[in-house]
Design a protein around this motif. Structure first.
Motif, PDB file in Angstrom:
ATOM      1  N   UNK A  88       0.832  -1.207   0.000  1.00  0.00           N
ATOM      2  CA  UNK A  88       0.000   0.000   0.000  1.00  0.00           C
ATOM      3  C   UNK A  88       0.867   1.257   0.000  1.00  0.00           C
ATOM      4  N   UNK A  89       1.964   1.246   0.774  1.00  0.00           N
ATOM      5  CA  UNK A  89       2.884   2.388   0.784  1.00  0.00           C
ATOM      6  C   UNK A  89       3.513   2.575  -0.600  1.00  0.00           C
ATOM      7  N   UNK A  90       3.890   1.472  -1.264  1.00  0.00           N
ATOM      8  CA  UNK A  90       4.462   1.569  -2.613  1.00  0.00           C
ATOM      9  C   UNK A  90       3.452   2.159  -3.587  1.00  0.00           C
ATOM     10  N   UNK A  91       2.219   1.680  -3.494  1.00  0.00           N
ATOM     11  CA  UNK A  91       1.191   2.173  -4.411  1.00  0.00           C
ATOM     12  C   UNK A  91       0.885   3.641  -4.202  1.00  0.00           C
ATOM     13  N   UNK A  92       0.977   4.081  -2.942  1.00  0.00           N
ATOM     14  CA  UNK A  92       0.623   5.459  -2.603  1.00  0.00           C
ATOM     15  C   UNK A  92       1.536   6.459  -3.314  1.00  0.00           C
ATOM     16  N   UNK A  93       2.779   6.080  -3.466  1.00  0.00           N
ATOM     17  CA  UNK A  93       3.748   7.037  -4.038  1.00  0.00           C
ATOM     18  C   UNK A  93       4.396   6.483  -5.312  1.00  0.00           C
ATOM     19  N   UNK A  94       3.626   5.750  -6.108  1.00  0.00           N
ATOM     20  CA  UNK A  94       4.202   5.198  -7.333  1.00  0.00           C
ATOM     21  C   UNK A  94       4.425   6.318  -8.351  1.00  0.00           C
ATOM     22  N   UNK A  95       5.404   6.108  -9.210  1.00  0.00           N
ATOM     23  CA  UNK A  95       5.752   7.041 -10.288  1.00  0.00           C
ATOM     24  C   UNK A  95       6.243   8.389  -9.782  1.00  0.00           C
ATOM     25  N   UNK A  96       6.659   8.478  -8.478  1.00  0.00           N
ATOM     26  CA  UNK A  96       7.212   9.729  -7.970  1.00  0.00           C
ATOM     27  C   UNK A  96       8.665   9.923  -8.429  1.00  0.00           C
ATOM     28  N   UNK A  97       9.409   8.816  -8.676  1.00  0.00           N
ATOM     29  CA  UNK A  97      10.834   8.899  -8.960  1.00  0.00           C
ATOM     30  C   UNK A  97      11.144   8.244 -10.302  1.00  0.00           C
ATOM     31  N   UNK A  98      12.217   8.726 -10.938  1.00  0.00           N
ATOM     32  CA  UNK A  98      12.690   8.124 -12.189  1.00  0.00           C
ATOM     33  C   UNK A  98      13.678   7.018 -11.825  1.00  0.00           C
ATOM     34  N   UNK A  99      13.183   5.772 -11.822  1.00  0.00           N
ATOM     35  CA  UNK A  99      14.040   4.659 -11.383  1.00  0.00           C
ATOM     36  C   UNK A  99      15.148   4.383 -12.384  1.00  0.00           C
ATOM     37  N   UNK A 100      14.977   4.795 -13.657  1.00  0.00           N
ATOM     38  CA  UNK A 100      16.050   4.573 -14.648  1.00  0.00           C
ATOM     39  C   UNK A 100      17.309   5.342 -14.260  1.00  0.00           C
ATOM     40  N   UNK A 101      17.110   6.587 -13.765  1.00  0.00           N
ATOM     41  CA  UNK A 101      18.264   7.379 -13.335  1.00  0.00           C
ATOM     42  C   UNK A 101      18.959   6.680 -12.175  1.00  0.00           C
ATOM     43  N   UNK A 102      18.159   6.166 -11.200  1.00  0.00           N
ATOM     44  CA  UNK A 102      18.754   5.464 -10.067  1.00  0.00           C
ATOM     45  C   UNK A 102      19.507   4.226 -10.534  1.00  0.00           C
ATOM     46  N   UNK A 103      18.904   3.475 -11.487  1.00  0.00           N
ATOM     47  CA  UNK A 103      19.578   2.276 -12.001  1.00  0.00           C
ATOM     48  C   UNK A 103      20.898   2.632 -12.688  1.00  0.00           C
ATOM     49  N   UNK A 104      20.871   3.716 -13.444  1.00  0.00           N
ATOM     50  CA  UNK A 104      22.088   4.127 -14.139  1.00  0.00           C
ATOM     51  C   UNK A 104      23.186   4.506 -13.157  1.00  0.00           C
ATOM     52  N   UNK A 105      22.799   5.171 -12.057  1.00  0.00           N
ATOM     53  CA  UNK A 105      23.795   5.538 -11.051  1.00  0.00           C
ATOM     54  C   UNK A 105      24.344   4.286 -10.359  1.00  0.00           C
ATOM     55  N   UNK A 106      23.461   3.307 -10.090  1.00  0.00           N
ATOM     56  CA  UNK A 106      23.937   2.058  -9.470  1.00  0.00           C
ATOM     57  C   UNK A 106      24.883   1.328 -10.421  1.00  0.00           C
ATOM     58  N   UNK A 107      24.524   1.400 -11.718  1.00  0.00           N
ATOM     59  CA  UNK A 107      25.372   0.702 -12.682  1.00  0.00           C
ATOM     60  C   UNK A 107      26.796   1.249 -12.697  1.00  0.00           C
ATOM     61  N   UNK A 108      26.941   2.540 -12.417  1.00  0.00           N
ATOM     62  CA  UNK A 108      28.297   3.107 -12.374  1.00  0.00           C
ATOM     63  C   UNK A 108      29.151   2.380 -11.332  1.00  0.00           C
ATOM     64  N   UNK A 109      28.541   2.051 -10.177  1.00  0.00           N
ATOM     65  CA  UNK A 109      29.284   1.275  -9.171  1.00  0.00           C
ATOM     66  C   UNK A 109      29.581  -0.130  -9.706  1.00  0.00           C
ATOM     67  N   UNK A 110      28.605  -0.731 -10.415  1.00  0.00           N
ATOM     68  CA  UNK A 110      28.817  -2.073 -10.959  1.00  0.00           C
ATOM     69  C   UNK A 110      29.963  -2.076 -11.981  1.00  0.00           C
ATOM     70  N   UNK A 111      30.001  -1.028 -12.819  1.00  0.00           N
ATOM     71  CA  UNK A 111      31.085  -0.938 -13.818  1.00  0.00           C
ATOM     72  C   UNK A 111      32.422  -0.739 -13.131  1.00  0.00           C
TER      73      UNK A 111
END
Length: 1933
Positions: free
Chosen positions: A1867-1890
């Motif tokens: 319910x908490x996830x649904x309440x605030x869905x689409x508030x953040x651009x998860x692609x940007x977060x994934x790209x930043x995490x990928x920098x650590x992976x690289x």
């Protein structure tokens, strides 16, 4: 009357005689036989015991000022309340305050036009005038609330629906882009401008072609010539002649605002009705109510507006009476309906409410009306001074609207079609009228619409001359309001009264009262004449008293527990819910709409469910297959329902209904099992069993059946066994041979068949002569029906121990032989019965018992007369030296000695005789006839009374009349004569006077009558008013005193003194009954539990009070006696109480309980209520507690010296005055000099004697005494003598040494006392400073809270900004500088919204050429992160790298949180697994250090998880107290001086930021104009020591307080200009050419530097040229600039300067008390915050906290960690220190506000206190400890208890399952869905992976689970997709 308009005008046609063609007969409420008018009163008395519980006050809202009007918004569930100077918006359900607005007082004059009229000047003085609300109406179509008040000549406002504090349309209205519209008086003079002048208003729907609503107004004329107008004898007075009495005004807020509130709706319309100026004196209108009927007409139907009003009686004309009128106006219907002039359709007719007793039974003045369907109910009152005004001053009548319509049509017909005289007249007193007479229009045919509404060509307006008549339905005193509802064939009428009560009466279809209830709403406060039902729920009624708004539940049905009580109460709302077995409202009963599920009161108690059982009588010896149940009454069909028969004690058997129900239902039930039969009572042959039918788990109907046992009858009735057996109600048979009662006759052996009780063998009673004790005799006992019984062995029984042989004489006689009975009594009766021999307890029947009397002559006869007198009783006794049995040969007894008289009483009697003379003696006759004519007093006979004669011992006789006074002995002649030693006297009693001559009619006055010989005779009566007895008689020879009874009315009544029930003694005594004393108030209202506090009672007519006492209900101890001071004051010591509580108080005046006359007057409404209610209450509080200054128990004192005591007092709420304290030292009073809230100073100037040695110090308050210490008296003489004796050689030295020692000792002690006083004064000053500061701050914060309510509220950041600031705190300031646009220029409406674009909130900015590959790569990487094995290996691999810093770990955790925000349940499971690894690592080392810091990815993940889960709590529970604390800190800091450069302030919580100088700062209130933030001008408070930048900031804060801080302009963006005069102005700056230089440094300019006075006018404006030459003030070089404090002031060796030489040097540490002052001022706000954080809301429990704490406890248990301290530390580290401390230190994470360095420093101290509260280690504090720890050291223990209680409450919560927690997280996830651009977060995490690609690959290879699922290959695919163009793409991006 004060509760309504005092004035009004008559709008009447000339009086006319009776019409030959009257209109339709008026509505007769009671058809059939005529009921006398007083029947309702008698009916009320019969119903007087009704419960008040049928009405229930659900909610109240108190108003500090008198209330005026209220309106209901049913759609929004809102109540609008208007009071004097205030408007309130309340929630409808609980009357809680939602918004409010102040609308007065204002400067005004009734002789001046409103200030909104610019062209009208006024030279009359305007004074502060209260604003009385006159109109409060809702316009839902336009979303408006119309509010009109008495100020500014009846000025109106249009406020916003839903927010009463906001004005929707400002006046005068402006029409952009043109100038404001021209204002005319007609737009302003809407309502009456006087508090007591009536006004009614009604919002009308839009007319034809009109775009908006209209307002119908009826207002009492208050202009020139009226009683309300303050005559000024000026020509200007005539300006106020033109206000119309009735008008329809424009309310079109969306149309032409130039016509707002005007009555010029169309050029052709004439929408006013105005009485001609010359006729106003004769025609005064007082308006009662305006209403629409029908309220919701069907399409095309005609709707009418009605005005209920009074034409008031003319002043000075005794024959003139008020007339009640009903006026009707037609409203246009439909889009094409023609709009008519108001006067065209206006017609009025009279309403007459009168009984059948002539003009004296006429109720002529209308009080309140209520339309209900086709009836109009109205309350009328009788004008003052009418003959019967006392008995029934008010009545309720009902009129039919059909009769109103018929009367109006008949009147127009009589005026225009068929003229009939004296039926109708044209109102010629109206300016807009057409003419003075009706004209026949024979050539036209009037249409029905013209008959109803008139027409332009017809004369108008009209008045119907014959009133509409009705007889009273109900009469009662003091009625003020009416509301009516039709419910279940009843008419329910609610009536308000003048004393604040609500009366509910139920009327049947014949309009007769069938029941009533009453409840007190607000004692002594009249109920407002308008009451309304809740539009959303008619089960509630809203009403208003003079100072309260109340929501009343129309019925409290649950007070009735049975169907009979419920239905029999005849409450229309209540009915019996059969299957729920409870009394309910119909809507509260399931299936109530279906037949027989709910029984209404109209159906009667005969429809209550009942049950009959067959068989109803069960033989205990028979077997029964089952029972048949016949169910009747109102019961639904039970077929198919779950049924059982319930016998109690959980014993049930199966029941069933075979088929559908008809008029009644049949059910079958198994009988109670035999082994469960209840036991028989010892004295009964049967037992009753209660059985209920149980349906769906509830017993719905019950009945009794009987189980009987015939064989028990012989045991229960042994002496009438056969008779009882044959006469019992059970089918029993008597077996003669077995002597037994049976239910089956076949069990009897051959014996006669007895059928009736008369056939039983039985003893026939025969009289027997008394026998002497010990004598032997044979007794014959006659028998009946014993022919077949003869020969049976019997015994004669005279009791258990007296058994004799019985012999049969014949078949009908038995002889008891040789019976010898003994007694030691004078006489004893023995019962005789025949017992079957060998069968104990079995007897022959003896229905009438046969008895034998045995006497003993030796007992009970002490003298001769008593002995010989027993012969009349059949006792043969003889007197011979005592009373003995007379033998058979002894002679008859002779005569007795002469009578002896010992005492006579009374000794005197009146001449008329009748005195009951009692003579005590011996031998006063053997029987009455011996002395019947033998008692004499001289020559006057005394007649003995037979019923009071005692043989030989006492004669009571009535004396005869005597011819004159004399005295003589009493003579008794009983064959011989006896004389008394005392003489009886005949005398003549006289009465002379009576005092007091008057008393209250309540009775109780102790009367004293003076006279002579008043103690004579045996009986005395004092009669008041000939019939009422004066009680409590006490008399002597000279006086009689008694207590006067109550009187019916205030009058002079005769008093009669009557002896021996003869005639009255002459004396013409009279007593005057006066009006009762009245108690109006008591004060104070609080008492200590011990009592004894002096309560002052104020009132009137106390001169008649002889004694008065005070008693407290329920908790009070013994009543206390009061003292009458004068005719208006009484003082009473409060009684002691058993506990601390509030309780009602009763006063007993002259022994009678006090009841005020208002309650007594309403005794007809409810006698119990009048007696039960107590108007006054006392609040009992704990006794105060005292101690000495140092809490010592012994105080040493040297005699002869003055003594000063300092006594501490604990805080209490009693509000004691100084004169209420008594301090004693021994028996010597200590003079009290100073009394404050906490300290008492007293001194003793006289010498205390040393003989006692020890004296107790006692403090007394009321009855409470407390010994606080003992004073020890000691002298120096003993020491001197001892010194001389011991050391005579060193005498001189010893004396000198002793003298020096004593002197220094006394000096030191005096110095100590002086220091103590100084310390007390300093503490008192600090406390006073805290109290004043807190009071000021509380006022400011109250205003702030109201401002928050009426504005947009608390400036919370959106969730997405809260997350980014919390997750990335180190970057938040960087992001703000990079991504937040600079603040925009503010327009008049406010600022631009915040444009905060954190990278995670914006678009993923990559070139389109790279997007496909990268999106695919990111998608694949996202699926990897959603694989638990990969993610855990990934995190562990990165954490093992040494160059993976803490900042990287926190950043990765936050990026993961954002990336997985849509799958919080998955995120939680990852976090838990990582935490388990962390716990394993910590448990091996030191488990208490776990989670202490944030050094790993999982610890930051936990921080973020807590932030997400606690956001709801933060926003809904903690946000408001946190924001108020921040505001309070800022307000408090701003109340003192603040150094602009160093930031140090006078008021702070942080020692490092404390301004250690005593700089005097004075407040300056500045009038500032600024075109920004939606406001034009404000008064702003600043300090004269403020720099100009500080002043700008305070101005910006005042103007922009309703705007988020990010939208404020900055101080450097604005200029501040001072207008010193009309020609001079200055731009104010921090530094300019006038700045002062001291010690080589330039001082910043302040308000004091510019000498800006109080109330100066300043203008602030946005500047285009930003002055950045100085930069921020706090960054200035301290070597060049200073503000308040030179830097040298704080050095150890300060430089001397002229500035410093004048400064008083004080230790800097002395200013540390300011920290305490600030702390004390802010304490309440801090407590509220901590309580909010550490409390659990029942509606929203902290599920995440419970879940996580349970997880920690589970992990500890698995690892064998049982130390509670470790668990406490884990919990503290995971929630309070991880989340709450972070929030407390960083409010900018939550709110859009400015966090200054100084606020940050104060929050650090508060956060430290919170950290200490959560810690379990003891604080080791000393004098060197930092102040930020010392400051709250006292509060920390209490805070710790709150923390521990919070943890325990969490522990005690119901555990959550994984499914419940996952649902919550989803319910908490649904309440605030689409508030953040998860692609940007994934790209930043990928920098650590690289960056750590090889290490991650190695870890995946090493992990078996990863290898099985080929995770390393998937990771390589991600790298391949991302690496082709990632650097190119990112460089382009």
């Amino acid at each position: 009357m004060a509760r309504r308009a005092a004035g009004g005008a008559t709008l009447s046609a000339p009086a006319a005689a009776a019409s030959p063609r009257p209109p339709r007969p008026p509505f007769r409420p009671r058809p059939g036989p005529r009921v006398p008018p007083l029947c309702p009163l008698f009916l009320l008395l019969l119903l007087g015991t009704a419960q008040a519980g049928a009405l229930e006050i659900q909610r109240r809202f108190p108003s500090p000022t008198p209330t005026n009007n209220f309106a209901l918004d049913g759609a929004a569930g809102t109540v609008y309340l208007a009071a004097v100077n205030r408007l309130y918006q309340l929630s409808g359900a609980n009357l809680s305050l939602e918004a409010e607005a102040a609308v007065g007082p204002v400067a005004d004059s009734p002789l001046c036009h409103a200030p909104q009229l610019p062209q009208a000047s006024c030279e009359h003085p305007r004074r502060l005038t209260d604003n009385y609300n006159k109109i409060l109406q809702l316009d839902p179509g336009q979303g408006l609330v119309v509010v009109c008040g008495s100020i500014y000549q009846g000025f109106c406002q249009l406020r916003r629906r839903g927010n009463i504090s906001a004005v929707a349309v400002h006046f005068p209205p402006a029409v952009p882009p043109a100038e404001p519209v021209t204002v005319f008086p007609s737009m302003l003079n809407v309502a009456a401008n006087h508090p007591n002048a009536s006004t009614v208003g009604l919002v009308l729907p839009p007319g034809a072609g009109a775009g908006g609503s209209r307002l119908l107004v009826g207002a009492t004329y208050t202009g020139y010539g009226s009683a309300f107008f303050p005559r000024n004898r000026s020509l200007e007075d005539h300006r106020f002649e033109n206000t119309p009495e009735i008008a329809i005004r424009s309310l079109d807020a969306r149309g032409d605002l130039a016509k707002l509130f005007t009555f010029d709706l169309n050029p052709s319309d004439d929408n006013i009705l105005k009485i001609k100026q010359g006729a106003k004196e004769q025609h005064k209108l007082g308006f009662v109510r305006a209403f629409l009927h029908p309220p919701d007409p069907p399409p095309g139907a005609q709707s009418y507006a009605y005005l209920a009003l009074n034409s008031e009686a003319r002043a000075g004309d005794k024959e003139s009476q008020a007339r009640s009128l009903l006026a009707r106006i037609c409203l246009p219907h439909g889009a094409g309906g023609d709009a008519k002039k108001l006067t065209e359709s206006y017609i009025q007719l009279g309403l007459q409410c009168a009984g059948g007793a002539g003009r004296g039974d006429l109720y002529s003045r209308l009080v309140s009306v209520f339309p209900e369907r086709e009836l109009l109910f109205a309350v009328f009152e009788r004008p003052p001074g009418a003959p019967a005004a006392r008995a029934a001053p008010a009545a309720l009548c009902a009129f039919r609207f059909a009769d109103v319509r018929a009367a109006i049509r008949g009147a127009r017909t009589a005026c225009f079609v068929e003229p009939v005289p004296d039926v109708v007249a044209v109102l010629d007193s109206v300016v807009q009228g057409t003419g003075p007479a009706c004209e026949s229009k024979r050539n036209i045919q009037l249409q029905p619409e013209q008959l109803d509404c008139g027409a332009a060509h017809l004369q108008h307006p009209l008045s119907v001359l014959q009133p509409l008549k009705a007889t009273p339905v109900f009469r009662a005193p003091g009625l003020t309001a009416v509301a009516v509802a039709s419910v279940n064939n009843y008419t329910v009428v609610f009536l308000g009264t003048v004393s604040g009560r609500l009366l509910k009466i139920n009327l049947n279809e014949s309009m007769q009262v069938v029941s009533r209830r009453v409840v007190t709403v607000a004692y002594g406060e009249p109920v407002h004449h308008i009451m309304q039902f809740d539009p959303a729920d008619p089960g509630y009624l809203y009403l208003m008293t003079s100072h309260q708004m109340a929501r009343v539940k129309v019925a409290a049905c649950d007070v009735h527990s049975t169907c009979e009580d419920c239905v029999g109460a005849a409450d229309a709302y209540c009915g019996w819910c059969t299957l729920e077995t409870r009394c309910t409202l119909q809507q509260d009963c399931a299936n109530s709409s279906r037949q027989h599920f709910w029984t209404s009161a109209s159906e009667g108690t005969s429809r209550c469910p009942t049950m009959t059982v067959l068989p109803a009588e069960i033989d205990v010896h028979r077997e029964y297959p089952g029972m048949i149940l016949q169910l009747s009454g109102s019961l639904p069909g039970l077929s198919g329902m779950e049924m059982a028969c319930d016998y109690g004690n959980k014993v049930r058997t199966v029941a069933r209904v075979p088929g559908p129900a008809f008029s009644h239902q049949i059910a079958y039930c198994n009988l109670l099992p035999r082994d469960l039969f209840p036991p028989f009572p010892p004295t009964q042959d049967h037992v009753n069993v209660e059985m209920s039918v149980r349906v769906n788990g509830r017993n719905i109907v019950r009945t009794n059946f009987t189980i009987y046992d015939c064989s028990r009858i012989g045991q229960v009735y042994p002496h009438t066994a056969c008779t009882s057996c044959l006469s019992t109600q059970w089918p029993c048979f008597w077996c003669t041979q077995q002597h037994a009662c049976v239910s089956n006759q076949s069990r009897c052996e051959a014996s006669p068949n007895l059928t009736t009780p008369q056939d039983c063998p039985q003893i026939l009673p025969s009289p027997l002569a008394p026998v002497p004790t010990g004598g032997s005799q044979n007794i014959l006992v006659p028998l009946a029906n014993t022919s077949f019984f003869q020969g049976t062995a019997l015994e004669c029984s005279f009791g258990p121990e007296e058994i004799f042989e019985a012999m049969w004489v014949n078949e009908s006689t038995v002889r008891c032989s040789q019976v010898v009975l003994h007694t030691t009594q004078k006489s004893q009766v023995f019962p005789l019965s025949l017992q079957l021999k060998g069968r104990p307890a079995q007897f022959l029947d003896s229905p009438d018992p046969m008895t034998v009397e045995v006497y003993n002559c030796a007992m009970g006869s002490p003298d001769c007369s008593q002995c010989l007198g027993r012969e009349d009783l059949g006792h043969f006794c003889v007197w011979s030296d005592g009373c003995r049995l007379r033998g058979p040969l002894q002679p008859l007894p002779g005569s007795c000695p002469a009578p002896e008289i010992h005492v006579i009483e009374p000794l005197s009697g009146p001449l008329d005789g009748g005195t009951l003379l009692t003579i005590h003696g011996r031998n006063l006759g053997q029987r009455l006839r011996d002395v019947a004519h033998g008692v004499w007093i001289g020559g006057v006979a005394c007649e003995p009374l037979a019923d009071r004669y005692t043989v030989s011992e006492e004669i009571v006789c009535a004396t005869g009349p005597a011819p004159g006074p004399f005295s003589d002995v009493v003579v008794v002649n009983a064959s011989k004569e006896g004389r008394s030693k005392e003489r009886f006297s005949y005398v003549l009693p006289l009465v002379h006077s009576l005092e007091p001559a008057m008393g209250p009619k309540a009775g109780g006055t102790r009367i004293t009558i003076h006279g002579s010989h008043l103690d004579v005779g045996s009986e005395l009566q004092v009669l008041v008013n000939d019939t009422e007895l004066c009680t409590g008689l006490v008399r002597t020879a000279a006086i009689i005193s008694c207590t006067a009874p109550s009187g019916a009315m205030a009058a002079l009544v005769p008093v009669c003194v009557r002896f021996e029930r003869q005639g009255c003694v002459r004396g013409n005594l009279t007593f005057r009954y006066m009006r009762n004393p009245v108690i109006t108030a008591i004060s104070p209202h609080r008492s200590l539990v011990s009592g004894g506090r002096t309560i002052t009672v104020a009132g009137e007519r106390f001169y008649m009070v002889q004694n008065v006492s005070m008693a407290v209900h329920h908790i009070g101890r013994e009543p206390t006696l009061c003292k009458v001071l004068n005719s208006t004051l009484i003082t009473c010591p409060s009684p002691g109480a058993l506990s601390n509580a509030s309780a009602p108080v009763d006063f007993f005046i002259n022994g009678r309980v006090y009841a005020d006359e208002a309650a007594v007057a309403e005794e007809l409404l409810d006698p119990e209520e009048a007696q039960r209610g107590s108007r006054f209450r006392l609040d009992y509080l704990p006794d105060p507690q005292f101690s000495t200054a140092k809490r010592e128990k012994w105080i040493k004192h040297h005699p002869g010296e003055p003594l000063t005591l300092v006594i501490h007092k604990e805080q209490d709420g009693l509000g004691l005055e100084s004169h209420e304290y008594r301090v004693k030292i021994g028996q010597v009073a200590c003079d009290i000099q100073i009394v404050s809230d906490r300290v008492i100073h007293c001194s003793v100037n006289e010498s205390l004697g040393a003989a006692e040695g020890q004296l107790p110090i006692t403090v007394q308050v009321g009855n409470f005494n407390q010994t606080i210490a003992t004073l020890q008296l000691g002298g120096s003489e003993t020491a001197t003598v001892v010194s001389i004796v011991i050391c005579s050689v060193l005498l001189l030295l010893s004396v000198v040494a002793l003298f020096v020692f004593c002197t220094k000792s006394r000096r030191a002690e005096r110095y100590w006392q002086k220091t103590l006083l100084q310390m007390e004064e300093m503490e008192s000053q600090i406390r006073e400073e805290i109290r004043k500061g807190f009071a000021e701050l509380q006022t400011d914060m109250t205003d702030l809270t109201k401002e928050l309510n009426r504005s947009q509220g608390i400036p919370f950041l959106e969730y997405k900004h809260f997350v980014t600031r919390t997750f990335f705190p180190k970057c938040s300031s960087l992001y703000e500088e990079r991504y937040v646009l600079p603040s925009q220029t503010l327009n008049s409406q406010g600022g631009s919204p915040v444009q905060e674009t954190h990278p995670l909130l914006g678009e993923w900015k990559i070139p389109e050429s790279c997007r496909p590959n990268m999106e695919e790569g990111i998608s694949l990487f996202s699926s990897l992160l959603n694989n638990k094995h990969f993610l855990i290996v990934f995190v562990h691999a990165l954490e093992q790298q040494k160059d993976f810093a803490v900042r990287d770990r926190c950043s990765l955790a936050s990026l993961l949180t954002v990336a997985l925000h849509g799958k919080l349940e998955y995120y939680t499971s990852i976090m838990k697994e990582l935490l388990v690894d962390l716990i394993d690592a910590s448990a091996a080392k030191n488990p208490k250090l776990m989670l202490r810091r944030t050094e790993s990815v999982v610890e930051k993940m936990l921080t973020n998880w807590m932030s997400i889960c606690m956001y709801g709590c933060l926003r809904e529970t903690v946000g408001e107290p946190f924001f108020l604390l921040l505001c309070a800190i800022k307000q408090q800091i701003n109340k003192g001086s603040i150094d602009a450069i160093t930031g140090k302030a006078r008021y702070t919580l942080n020692e490092e930021w404390l301004l250690r100088e005593n700089i005097e700062a004075k407040p300056r209130n500045l009038n500032v104009s600024f075109q920004g933030c939606g406001m034009d001008s404000l008064s702003v408070r600043a300090m004269d020591t403020d720099t100009l930048t500080q002043v700008k900031e305070k101005i910006l804060e005042a103007f922009c307080k309703n705007v988020p801080y990010s939208q404020w302009p900055r101080a450097e963006d604005v200029d501040l200009e001072w207008f010193a005069s009309s020609t001079q102005s200055y731009v104010l700056r921090d530094l300019d050419d006038t700045s002062v230089v001291e010690d080589g440094r330039k001082k910043l300019n302040t308000l004091a530097h510019y000498k800006i006075p109080e109330g100066a006018s300043l203008a602030m404006s946005l500047t285009d040229k930003k002055d950045n030459t100085l930069g921020r003030v706090k960054d200035l070089d301290t070597e060049k600039y200073f503000h308040l404090v030179l830097p040298t002031d704080e050095l150890a060796e300060p430089k001397k300067s002229h500035r410093q030489s004048h400064r008083k040097k004080v230790l800097p540490e002395i200013y540390l008390t300011r920290l305490l002052s600030t702390k004390g001022t802010l304490q309440k706000f801090l407590d509220d915050l901590f309580k909010a954080i550490l409390s659990i809301r029942e509606d929203k429990p902290p599920l995440a906290v419970k879940y996580f704490f349970d997880f920690l406890e589970e992990q500890a248990e698995k690892r064998g960690i049982s130390d509670p301290d470790t668990l406490h530390i884990w919990k503290t580290n995971s929630l309070p220190l991880r989340f709450w401390v972070n929030i407390l230190k960083n409010p900018q994470f939550v709110f859009d506000i400015e966090k200054t360095d100084h606020i940050d420093a104060c929050l650090s101290v508060i956060a430290q206190a919170f950290i200490d509260a959560c810690s379990i280690s003891d604080l080791q504090l000393g004098k060197d400890s930092p102040t930020n720890k010392l400051l709250y050291a006292k509060e920390i223990p209490e805070y710790r208890k709150i923390v521990q209680r919070y943890y325990k409450q969490i522990h005690d919560m119901t555990p959550l399952s994984e499914q419940e927690m996952n649902a919550h997280l989803a319910e908490e996830s649904r309440k605030y869905q689409n508030e953040f651009n998860t692609n940007v977060a994934m790209a930043e995490i990928y920098k650590y992976a690289k960056r750590y690609r090889p290490q991650i690959m190695a870890a995946l290879e090493a992990n078996p689970a990863a290898r099985r699922t080929q995770l390393q290959h998937k990771f390589e695919q991600v790298v391949a997709l991302m690496e082709d163009n990632i650097y190119e793409c990112y460089s382009e991006a």
